[in-house]
Design an enzyme around this catalytic site. Structure first.
Site, PDB file in Angstrom:
ATOM      1  N   LYS A 122      13.185   4.589   9.918  1.00 44.78           N
ATOM      2  CA  LYS A 122      12.431   5.745   9.409  1.00 44.78           C
ATOM      3  C   LYS A 122      12.835   7.056  10.088  1.00 44.78           C
ATOM      4  CE  LYS A 122       9.877   3.524   6.342  1.00 44.78           C
ATOM      5  NZ  LYS A 122       9.915   3.813   4.901  1.00 44.78           N
ATOM      6  N   ILE A 180      17.205  -2.295  -3.879  1.00 45.38           N
ATOM      7  CA  ILE A 180      17.782  -1.002  -3.486  1.00 45.38           C
ATOM      8  C   ILE A 180      18.797  -1.128  -2.347  1.00 45.38           C
ATOM      9  CG2 ILE A 180      15.823   0.364  -4.299  1.00 45.38           C
ATOM     10  CD1 ILE A 180      15.113   0.735  -1.258  1.00 45.38           C
ATOM     11  N   TYR A 202      12.024  -0.861  12.494  1.00 42.53           N
ATOM     12  CA  TYR A 202      11.329  -0.024  11.505  1.00 42.53           C
ATOM     13  C   TYR A 202      11.383   1.451  11.923  1.00 42.53           C
ATOM     14  CZ  TYR A 202       7.596   1.482   8.314  1.00 42.53           C
ATOM     15  OH  TYR A 202       6.864   2.117   7.333  1.00 42.53           O
TER      16      TYR A 202
HETATM   17  N1  NAD Z   1       1.648   0.609   4.732  1.00 52.16           N
HETATM   18  C1  NAD Z   1       1.774   1.458   5.749  1.00 52.16           C
HETATM   19  O1  NAD Z   1       1.019   1.431   6.740  1.00 52.16           O
HETATM   20  C2  NAD Z   1       2.844   2.525   5.691  1.00 52.16           C
HETATM   21  C3  NAD Z   1       2.764   3.606   6.609  1.00 52.16           C
HETATM   22  C4  NAD Z   1       3.749   4.570   6.556  1.00 52.16           C
HETATM   23  C5  NAD Z   1       4.787   4.501   5.645  1.00 52.16           C
HETATM   24  N2  NAD Z   1       4.834   3.437   4.783  1.00 52.16           N
HETATM   25  C6  NAD Z   1       5.962   3.371   3.862  1.00 52.16           C
HETATM   26  O2  NAD Z   1       5.457   3.543   2.548  1.00 52.16           O
HETATM   27  C7  NAD Z   1       6.259   2.791   1.626  1.00 52.16           C
HETATM   28  C8  NAD Z   1       5.360   1.884   0.796  1.00 52.16           C
HETATM   29  O3  NAD Z   1       4.616   1.087   1.683  1.00 52.16           O
HETATM   30  P1  NAD Z   1       3.483   0.089   1.132  1.00 52.16           P
HETATM   31  O4  NAD Z   1       2.581  -0.194   2.260  1.00 52.16           O
HETATM   32  O5  NAD Z   1       2.940   0.638  -0.137  1.00 52.16           O
HETATM   33  O6  NAD Z   1       4.394  -1.198   0.889  1.00 52.16           O
HETATM   34  P2  NAD Z   1       4.197  -2.479  -0.069  1.00 52.16           P
HETATM   35  O7  NAD Z   1       4.727  -3.622   0.722  1.00 52.16           O
HETATM   36  O8  NAD Z   1       2.812  -2.564  -0.578  1.00 52.16           O
HETATM   37  O9  NAD Z   1       5.180  -2.164  -1.287  1.00 52.16           O
HETATM   38  C9  NAD Z   1       6.559  -2.104  -1.092  1.00 52.16           C
HETATM   39  C10 NAD Z   1       7.235  -2.306  -2.440  1.00 52.16           C
HETATM   40  O10 NAD Z   1       8.649  -2.211  -2.217  1.00 52.16           O
HETATM   41  C11 NAD Z   1       9.275  -3.281  -2.928  1.00 52.16           C
HETATM   42  N3  NAD Z   1      10.535  -3.618  -2.277  1.00 52.16           N
HETATM   43  C12 NAD Z   1      10.739  -4.228  -1.084  1.00 52.16           C
HETATM   44  N4  NAD Z   1      12.036  -4.398  -0.857  1.00 52.16           N
HETATM   45  C13 NAD Z   1      12.691  -3.893  -1.935  1.00 52.16           C
HETATM   46  C14 NAD Z   1      14.061  -3.784  -2.297  1.00 52.16           C
HETATM   47  N5  NAD Z   1      15.042  -4.251  -1.516  1.00 52.16           N
HETATM   48  N6  NAD Z   1      14.371  -3.194  -3.469  1.00 52.16           N
HETATM   49  C15 NAD Z   1      13.407  -2.731  -4.295  1.00 52.16           C
HETATM   50  N7  NAD Z   1      12.089  -2.826  -4.015  1.00 52.16           N
HETATM   51  C16 NAD Z   1      11.741  -3.386  -2.840  1.00 52.16           C
HETATM   52  C17 NAD Z   1       8.275  -4.429  -2.857  1.00 52.16           C
HETATM   53  O11 NAD Z   1       8.516  -5.413  -3.840  1.00 52.16           O
HETATM   54  C18 NAD Z   1       6.970  -3.676  -3.053  1.00 52.16           C
HETATM   55  O12 NAD Z   1       6.656  -3.540  -4.421  1.00 52.16           O
HETATM   56  C19 NAD Z   1       7.289   2.038   2.463  1.00 52.16           C
HETATM   57  O13 NAD Z   1       8.488   2.750   2.476  1.00 52.16           O
HETATM   58  C20 NAD Z   1       6.665   2.020   3.845  1.00 52.16           C
HETATM   59  O14 NAD Z   1       7.637   1.922   4.854  1.00 52.16           O
HETATM   60  C21 NAD Z   1       3.886   2.458   4.777  1.00 52.16           C
END
Ligand code: NAD
Length: 291
Positions: free
Chosen positions: A159, A63, A155
């Site tokens: 965000k 992306i 980060y």
């Molecule tokens: N895990 C947490 O504590 C948390 C808290 C708040 C918000 N978030 C946000 O929620 C979302 C999902 O988090 P998660 O913990 O499920 O993450 P995760 O690491 O389990 O999954 C992230 C996914 O994004 C894909 N990805 C990474 N870079 C990419 C790119 N350049 N193009 C396309 N795909 C790409 C990865 O391959 C993976 O499948 C993220 O945006 C994260 O910032 C996570």
């Protein structure tokens, strides 16, 4: 928005809450699920895993790279009707270094994926949603987009920007009286592996519960969803209390400012959610001294 019968596209749909939200959309009767993710192996495995639940397509897409998105879009349009629900979920955290220790590479990668990535993807679907007079975009941001947190400056910056952008397009659409809806979701830490090693005074959340609440927010056309609900009070407290008081209570007493001290991220380098180098191993760039 009712998810049944709809075409759903999710970025980052091969891991964590993105994968769970994709599965839940199929369970709710989505006509098809399209997954865009950077991890090709995981795409194949996820499509296989979900194929018993409904029609699933997966396309490799980085992306952060418009050319990669254009290829994924061309491949997607061959087989699929227009997207009704776009979920921008892909995101990364690169390390737990202080800002002074960061490299230009990690600055670019974090902003390119967490902020610009969602914009690039949205720009490819929003005009069509507006002209069709229907559609919903769910942007997964973070409670870090409302807080300032040490050792995650990149980060949090990515965000904060994502929340401001998501809310701005929501207001643009409202003012144009467009039926296209935007839901901004801002969760606190979730137990997906992305933030492995952190030590949090507040409960680290269950991924299934967060995914369920995020989709419920979409179904109810919610504008903004903090998860848990108490996240909604962050801005109120920041506005009401002096900054030093906020620092003391949330930073020192509740330990939010040391939450990243023991961060490891996913242990294996190259796994989703990490840069290839893994935390702390990114090549440092030598910058000329400003003085
Ligand atoms: N895990 C947490 O504590 C948390 C808290 C708040 C918000 N978030 C946000 O929620 C979302 C999902 O988090 P998660 O913990 O499920 O993450 P995760 O690491 O389990 O999954 C992230 C996914 O994004 C894909 N990805 C990474 N870079 C990419 C790119 N350049 N193009 C396309 N795909 C790409 C990865 O391959 C993976 O499948 C993220 O945006 C994260 O910032 C996570």
């Amino acid at each position: 928005m009712q998810i049944q019968g709809k075409t759903v596209l999710i970025t980052g749909g091969c891991s964590g809450i993105g994968k769970i939200m994709g599965r839940m959309c199929l369970e709710k009767g989505a006509a098809q699920l399209i997954i865009w993710d950077i991890n090709e192996q995981a795409i194949a495995a996820t499509v296989r895993e979900f194929s018993a639940l409904g029609r699933v397509w997966g396309h490799p897409a980085d992306i952060a790279r418009p050319d990669s998105l254009d290829r994924a879009l061309a491949a997607t349009r061959v087989a699929c009707p227009p997207v009704d629900l776009l979920i921008n979920c892909a995101g990364i955290i690169t390390n737990n270094l202080t800002f002074a220790e960061q490299s230009d590479t990690d600055i670019d990668r974090t902003i390119d994926i967490n902020t610009k990535g969602a914009m690039y993807v949205t720009r490819r679907f929003l005009p069509q949603m507006i002209s069709r007079g229907q559609g919903h975009i769910c942007n997964i941001t973070s409670s870090a987009g409302m807080l300032a947190l040490p050792k995650m400056a990149l980060y949090t910056a990515s965000k904060w920007a994502a929340i401001g952008w998501s809310e701005s397009i929501r207001i643009e659409l409202d003012r144009e009286k467009s039926p296209v809806r935007i839901t901004t979701v801002a969760p606190y830490f979730i137990n997906t592996g992305m933030f492995d090693g952190i030590r949090s005074f507040f409960k680290i959340q269950d991924p299934e519960a967060v995914a369920r609440k995020a989709l419920k927010a979409v179904e109810r056309n919610r504008i903004y969803k903090g998860i848990p609900f108490t996240e909604h009070f962050i801005r109120l407290m920041q506005g009401l209390f002096p900054q030093r008081w906020f620092d003391f209570v949330f930073g020192d007493v509740c330990g939010l400012y040391t939450v990243m001290d023991h961060f490891t991220g996913r242990k294996s380098p190259g796994k989703p959610g990490m840069t290839k180098e893994g935390p702390g191993e990114t090549q440092r760039e030598t910058l000329p001294n400003a003085s």
